[in-house]
Design an enzyme around this catalytic site. Structure first.
Site, PDB file in Angstrom:
ATOM      1  N   ASN A  37      -0.765 -12.952  -2.322  1.00 40.23           N
ATOM      2  CA  ASN A  37      -1.302 -14.153  -2.277  1.00 40.23           C
ATOM      3  C   ASN A  37      -2.827 -14.324  -2.536  1.00 40.23           C
ATOM      4  O   ASN A  37      -3.510 -13.956  -1.920  1.00 40.23           O
ATOM      5  CB  ASN A  37      -1.502 -14.194  -0.154  1.00 40.23           C
ATOM      6  N   PRO A  38      -2.937 -15.074  -4.260  1.00 36.77           N
ATOM      7  CA  PRO A  38      -4.037 -15.347  -4.726  1.00 36.77           C
ATOM      8  C   PRO A  38      -5.102 -15.516  -4.086  1.00 36.77           C
ATOM      9  O   PRO A  38      -6.235 -14.454  -3.894  1.00 36.77           O
ATOM     10  CB  PRO A  38      -3.603 -16.253  -5.884  1.00 36.77           C
ATOM     11  N   GLN A  44     -10.159 -10.380  -0.565  1.00 38.36           N
ATOM     12  CA  GLN A  44     -10.916  -9.309  -0.395  1.00 38.36           C
ATOM     13  C   GLN A  44     -11.501  -9.095  -1.498  1.00 38.36           C
ATOM     14  O   GLN A  44     -12.372  -8.077  -1.380  1.00 38.36           O
ATOM     15  CB  GLN A  44      -9.528  -8.636  -0.491  1.00 38.36           C
ATOM     16  N   LYS A 104      -0.322  -3.817  -5.625  1.00 40.11           N
ATOM     17  CA  LYS A 104      -0.956  -2.660  -5.547  1.00 40.11           C
ATOM     18  C   LYS A 104      -2.303  -2.382  -4.793  1.00 40.11           C
ATOM     19  O   LYS A 104      -2.163  -3.820  -4.018  1.00 40.11           O
ATOM     20  CB  LYS A 104      -1.922  -1.879  -6.699  1.00 40.11           C
ATOM     21  N   GLY A 107      -7.647  -3.518  -0.829  1.00 42.63           N
ATOM     22  CA  GLY A 107      -9.173  -3.692   0.554  1.00 42.63           C
ATOM     23  C   GLY A 107     -10.130  -2.944   0.093  1.00 42.63           C
ATOM     24  O   GLY A 107     -11.432  -3.116  -0.626  1.00 42.63           O
ATOM     25  N   GLU A 108      -9.861  -1.399  -0.416  1.00 38.07           N
ATOM     26  CA  GLU A 108     -10.404  -0.452  -0.643  1.00 38.07           C
ATOM     27  C   GLU A 108     -11.718  -0.520  -2.205  1.00 38.07           C
ATOM     28  O   GLU A 108     -12.692  -0.717  -2.472  1.00 38.07           O
ATOM     29  CB  GLU A 108     -10.684   0.448  -0.215  1.00 38.07           C
TER      30      GLU A 108
END
Lengths: 151, 185
Positions: A37-38, A44, A104, A107-108
């Site tokens: 979901n671009p 994010q 891949k 988030g982090e």
């Protein structure tokens, strides 16, 4: 697991009088494998950059003598809209052969690399290396004759 | 005492006067859009519009709002559930992640666009300065408010167009009356 590569860059100014850092521009390029979901991926990354800018410049938990004094949002200062620059996101799609959708993590990785970019940019501007966050800059020394001459 | 919440008149019982208004809205009226986050008026998650001005209600009491017109996020969408164009823009731009700041952001953006329907990105940044968001980095929220601006421009033009013909008819009528008077004279 596939290799996850990312890069963020920032442009900033340091006020000579107060040492205040103002971010002007920030760009992030992230290899997300497959952007399912671009718009959410972009969200994010923007959010990660904002948090990282906060870690680098404002956010600090203070506990003098073991007693926490940053108890609420008035003392723990997270970035407000005016603290952040216009940000640009570049999504790189390089599918992960092991994951089921080719995606891949994002988030982090987005969260941690703007702070070093800011530290590097501050080094570039002032010549001082900072190894702890938040980075606190005092008044900057007056420009030397050589620096003035270079301008 | 009476309150006007989302175009409905509400009679406030005397026992609720000393309550904080955020608790009154959330617990008594079941309008849980306004969030009680920081409790000290620092974060803007409790923002509602009072007479079209954003107000932080976690530090205010019910009795301060007598006779005022209050708009919460529940009153933004149409009665049939169609989202307001600003809410739709938030969805389209991905400006919502955890959603905790969203009601405050939408209402602050709504109040700002009512005043300034041709904003620059810097002006939007300044307008939402007092609302904190941890997830989105503000970028997509600013995109969304910018995207919704044409709707407010159309509405503004519509209002102007609606008020202009009245003036014209008024002048025509006055001419007609002067003519009639002339004929009579």
């Amino acid at each position: 697991m596939g290799l996850l590569l990312c890069c963020q860059a920032v442009e900033l100014t340091v006020s000579r009088k107060s040492g205040k850092v103002k971010l002007l521009n920030a760009v992030a390029a992230h290899d997300v494998g497959c952007a399912v979901n671009p718009e959410m991926v972009r969200g994010q990354i923007y959010g990660g950059m904002a948090m990282s800018a906060g870690y680098a410049l404002h956010e600090e938990v203070k506990a003098p003598g073991g007693k926490m004094t940053t108890l609420n949002l008035n003392t723990y200062r997270i970035p407000r809209s005016m603290d952040l620059p216009e940000m640009k996101v570049i999504i790189v799609e390089n599918p992960d052969p092991v994951s089921p959708t080719g995606a891949k993590s994002i988030g982090e990785p987005a969260n941690e690399i703007l702070a070093p970019a800011i530290a590097n940019a501050i080094f570039n501007a002032t010549g001082q290396r900072h190894f702890s966050s938040p980075i606190k800059l005092g008044a900057q020394p007056e420009p030397t004759a050589c620096e003035e001459g270079c301008k | 005492m009476k309150l006007f919440v989302n175009n409905k008149e509400i009679e406030v019982p005397a026992s609720a006067m000393e309550k904080r208004i955020v608790e009154f809205l959330r617990e008594d009226l079941d309008l849980t859009g306004a969030k009680n986050a920081c409790d000290i008026g620092a974060c803007g998650a409790c923002t509602i519009l009072v007479n079209d001005e954003p107000s932080r209600i976690c530090i205010k009491l019910v009795k301060d709002f007598g006779g005022q017109r209050i708009l919460t996020i529940e009153g933004m969408a149409a009665p049939d559930g169609t989202l307001h164009p600003l809410q739709q823009a938030f969805l389209d731009c991905g400006a919502i992640q955890c959603g905790y700041c969203t009601p405050g952001m939408v209402l602050t953006g709504h109040a700002f666009l009512l005043k300034n329907s041709h904003p620059t990105r810097d002006q939007i940044r300044q307008a939402i300065f007092k609302n904190l968001c941890r997830c989105t980095g503000y970028q997509q929220i600013i995109d969304a408010i910018e995207k919704a601006a044409p709707h407010y421009q159309r509405e503004e033009r519509g209002l102007q167009a609606a008020s202009a013909p009245e003036k014209q008819t008024a002048t025509k009528n006055s001419k007609a009356t002067t003519l009639a008077k002339g004929e009579a004279g």
